[in-house]
Design a protein around this motif. Structure first.
Motif, short mmCIF file in Angstrom:
data_model
loop_
_atom_site.label_atom_id
_atom_site.label_comp_id
_atom_site.label_asym_id
_atom_site.label_seq_id
_atom_site.Cartn_x
_atom_site.Cartn_y
_atom_site.Cartn_z
N ASN A 157 54.67 59.66 13.16
CA ASN A 157 55.01 58.69 12.12
C ASN A 157 54.36 58.99 10.78
O ASN A 157 54.93 58.64 9.74
CB ASN A 157 54.60 57.29 12.57
CG ASN A 157 55.72 56.59 13.29
OD1 ASN A 157 56.88 56.75 12.93
ND2 ASN A 157 55.39 55.86 14.32
N VAL A 194 52.34 59.31 18.81
CA VAL A 194 53.15 58.40 18.00
C VAL A 194 52.62 58.36 16.56
O VAL A 194 53.39 58.41 15.60
CB VAL A 194 53.18 57.01 18.65
CG1 VAL A 194 53.83 56.01 17.73
CG2 VAL A 194 53.93 57.06 19.95
N LEU A 224 60.40 54.86 19.89
CA LEU A 224 59.73 56.09 20.35
C LEU A 224 59.01 55.88 21.67
O LEU A 224 59.09 56.72 22.57
CB LEU A 224 58.71 56.54 19.31
CG LEU A 224 59.20 57.34 18.12
CD1 LEU A 224 58.01 57.78 17.30
CD2 LEU A 224 59.97 58.56 18.57
N THR A 248 58.66 52.78 16.12
CA THR A 248 57.63 53.14 17.10
C THR A 248 57.98 52.58 18.47
O THR A 248 57.79 53.25 19.49
CB THR A 248 56.27 52.58 16.65
OG1 THR A 248 56.05 52.96 15.30
CG2 THR A 248 55.16 53.12 17.49
#
Lengths: 390, 350
Positions: free
Chosen positions: A265, A261, A326, A323
């Motif tokens: 990002n 993650v 995700l 996030t």
């Protein structure tokens, strides 16, 4: 016992959530009372949109902390399966309830006869544990690389931008499928990636303090010492699972989720920071600092960065929401977290298989995720509006 | 313009090479190859059997060499066994004489995409077929998403702060906050569930692969379109609101041009420059949505193939899928850059 109706279910859920209401009430009462003294955060309470968003976000934060962290809200254990409760509708009395056990499944049971209500609450804790920290790490990486890229430009910028675009051109799901598998975990690649990515916060803080206090060695040594001791201790524990005191460690499957993650990002953050740095470096106060003879890192971290905070704070909120999405995607494809895990993505994925017959296992986590991300979006909108007013 | 185009093309090719090499490297790590060998042979293979299988299939060479062969820049491997000769460019086992006649190079550059280990057919034909199905889905997504997003954005942006603006902006925020796996579940629950729902549509799109009807295709299309719609609408709204405060709009209004004409003839064209880029840049995100929606609605298109290839470590198919998706992403980026320059004469490429 008879199943209870919708009115009683609602009342019982609302009562069950009492710590959340108490905490929300306290937060809002204190914040509105002192809002004039709280800067940007206080101004948030002037905008209805921002307040709504903040309330939604804090609702899930408190639900996660009290439910997952302190076990106050949940009615049943999230993993225990009770026979006879499979796919039962909301409000069904617990089969063979003993004294001291909560007598109902408030939102019904899922296809493994677990309590949906408790799973949704603990699912919030799963998100609260990962999303803000992963976003924060992505920001540290993006800022540490984006500032020099924007400030110096040239070859460094070309190279870093190429790398960022490379990662951005990757379809996210393909990347997840390649990184978050047991086979890749076995090769140790996520650990090396963690080793690189988790260095950035330490590097960032060291440069930050050194740039500011290098003329006052005693103060600098104190700050650097604290940063290095704490930072390296956490770093060894989290990234390499080699904490000398044996206190801090991270389960390998959680680490790989966290790392991927952050990895996905950080290029976007890099691009935003780079753009802001390129814009701000032409300002007069930067020229003034250069004339004073300040070092480049001082200018980047103490002149440019504070002046870029508005857009960065707004993007931080949006990015936590992204996030969360995700993490849900990972759960939805059954990647990373264990299949029993109560996170929202996995629960939605399990529930969707029986969606045409039973709605109650899939809908609550879906609506929970929706409301949290919506809250973060509204919060970001409110912050943007208020920060533009200055 | 020509030089700009060439430079962008060069960067594109470099990016594509780097990305495919990363995919190649990750899929060719030993644990992945071991899993592949065990799914292809049997699960109780010993370590030596795994290694001999991998050696026979040419997987034990160094990764850069294998990558060169896959690309078609290096000659394919050959291996002499007691029965005859096998190799990358040879079907089955042949005699040395036949092997000498076979092609030396067979990679992507020669149009040879390899064979899928899951579907047991040519990768190129699988990708062609699945891409066609996804193109159908994407076409309808675009037909639904772009006009509705632009209309919402223009309506919201032409009178900033009005009640219409508030309502439509809330809708846009709501739709950007709803990922596909959430909106899909909610839409199925409301419109397709057989127990309580309205039963207007079907909850699966498997039938839509052969003949798509409104009943079985609308929900997947709507699910993808909703997520992208909010973002484009917000961009359009911002751009429209900015244009509506411009000097020439005020002049037109003072001249007495009707509001309708101001919006349609004066504001609209300038307001649509920014959304154009955004629409093009949405493609990579739509690809994400496609994977989720195709899994959710069991529509066996490109995204479904990606999931199948990735979860079975079907190396050649996965590489083919990533080549296609990377090219789609890079080409849309290029088109959006060129389109931006073309639509907005104030910006020059040099």
């Amino acid at each position: 016992m008879e199943p209870i109706g919708w009115i009683e279910i609602t009342t019982r859920i609302l009562t069950q959530l009492w710590p959340v209401w108490a905490a929300l009430f306290a937060t809002f009462a204190l914040s509105i009372r002192f809002k004039r003294r709280l800067g940007l955060y206080g101004k948030l309470f002037d905008s209805p949109i921002g307040m709504t968003g903040f309330a939604l976000v804090m609702f899930w934060v408190f639900a996660g902390v009290f439910g997952g962290g302190f076990d106050l809200i949940t009615t049943h254990d999230v993993l225990s399966q009770v026979s006879g409760m499979k796919n039962k509708v909301p409000g069904t009395p617990l089969n063979g309830a003993e004294a001291g056990e909560y007598p109902y499944y408030l939102m019904g049971g899922d296809n493994l006869a677990r309590d949906v209500f408790s799973r949704v609450i603990v699912g919030a804790w799963e998100v609260i544990k990962i999303a803000p920290f992963a976003t924060l790490f992505a920001f540290m990486v993006g800022i540490t690389l984006g500032l020099p890229a924007g400030y110096y430009g040239g070859k460094l910028d070309t190279f870093l931008s190429f790398l960022a675009n490379l990662i951005l051109a990757f379809p996210v799901i393909l990347l997840f499928y390649l990184l978050v598998t047991p086979e890749i975990v076995a090769t140790g690649i996520p650990v090396y990636m963690a080793g690189v990515l988790f260095m950035f916060p330490i590097v960032f803080l060291v440069i930050l303090f050194n740039a500011r206090f290098h003329t006052q060695p005693s103060k600098r040594n104190l700050y650097l010492g604290i940063t290095l001791v704490l930072g390296l201790w956490l770093y060894l524990g989290i990234a390499w699972n080699a904490d000398p005191l044996g206190l801090i460690s991270m389960p390998p499957n959680l680490l790989v989720v966290f790392v991927s993650v952050v990895f996905v990002n950080s290029p976007t953050v890099f691009r935003i920071v780079r753009g802001l740095a390129m814009d701000i470096k032409t300002r007069d106060y930067v020229a003034a600092a250069q004339t004073r003879g300040e070092g480049p890192w001082y200018i980047m971290l103490w002149e440019i960065l504070p002046n870029a905070r508005g857009p960065l704070i707004v993007d931080f909120c949006l990015r936590i929401g992204y996030t969360t999405i995700l993490l849900g995607t990972l759960g939805f494809f059954g990647l990373g977290l264990s299949s029993e895990s109560p996170d929202w993505g996995s629960t939605i994925n399990e529930g969707r298989k029986l969606l045409s017959i039973y709605l109650h296992p899939a809908l609550p986590p879906a609506l929970a995720l929706l409301s949290l991300v919506l809250g973060l979006n509204l919060l970001a909108d409110g912050l943007r509006e208020e920060s533009l007013k200055d | 313009m020509g030089l700009f185009f060439l430079r962008r093309l060069g960067v594109m090719i470099l990016t594509a090479l780097c990305l495919t090499f990363i995919v190649f490297f990750l899929t060719n790590l030993y644990p992945n190859l071991e899993k592949l060998a065990k799914t292809q042979g049997n699960f109780r293979m010993s370590d030596e059997q795994v290694e001999s299988y991998l050696r026979k299939e040419g997987y034990m060479q160094p990764t850069p060499i294998k990558y060169g062969q896959w690309l078609g820049a290096l000659p394919g491997w050959t291996l002499e066994t007691p029965d005859g000769v096998t190799g990358r460019c040879i079907d089955g086992i042949v005699t040395p004489a036949q092997a000498a006649d076979a092609r030396q190079f067979c990679g992507i550059l020669q149009g040879d995409w390899g064979v899928s280990t899951v579907f047991k057919t040519d990768v190129a034909s699988i990708i062609g077929e699945r891409l066609g199905l996804t193109a159908k889905l994407m076409f309808w997504v675009m037909v639904l998403m772009v006009p509705s997003a632009l209309i919402i954005g223009v309506l919201a942006g032409m009178r900033e702060g009005s009640r219409t603006d508030r309502t439509l902006s809330t809708f846009s925020i709501l739709s950007t906050a709803t990922p596909e796996y959430v909106s899909g579940v909610i839409l199925i629950a409301v419109f397709a569930s057989s127990s309580v729902g309205l039963k207007w549509f079907k909850g699966t799109a498997t039938g839509a692969m052969k003949d798509a009807t409104f009943e079985n295709f609308f929900l997947p299309v709507l699910t993808i379109a909703l997520y992208g719609m909010g973002y484009i609408a917000r961009m359009t709204r911002a751009s429209m609101a900015e244009v509506m405060t411009a000097q020439y709009i005020r002049t037109a209004r003072l001249k007495g041009v009707s509001f309708r004409n101001i919006v349609v003839k004066h504001a609209l064209r300038n307001a649509l420059i920014a959304p154009f880029t955004v629409i093009m840049l949405q493609f990579p995100w739509l690809l994400n949505g496609v994977v989720i929606v195709e899994t959710l609605f069991n529509y066996k298109g490109f995204g479904w193939t990606l999931v199948q290839a990735a979860s079975n470590n079907d190396i050649e198919l996965l590489l083919g899928v990533s080549v296609v998706s990377v090219i789609v992403v890079l080409v849309t980026q290029l088109i959006s850059d060129i389109g931006y320059v073309w639509l907005n004469p104030r910006i020059s490429v040099s």
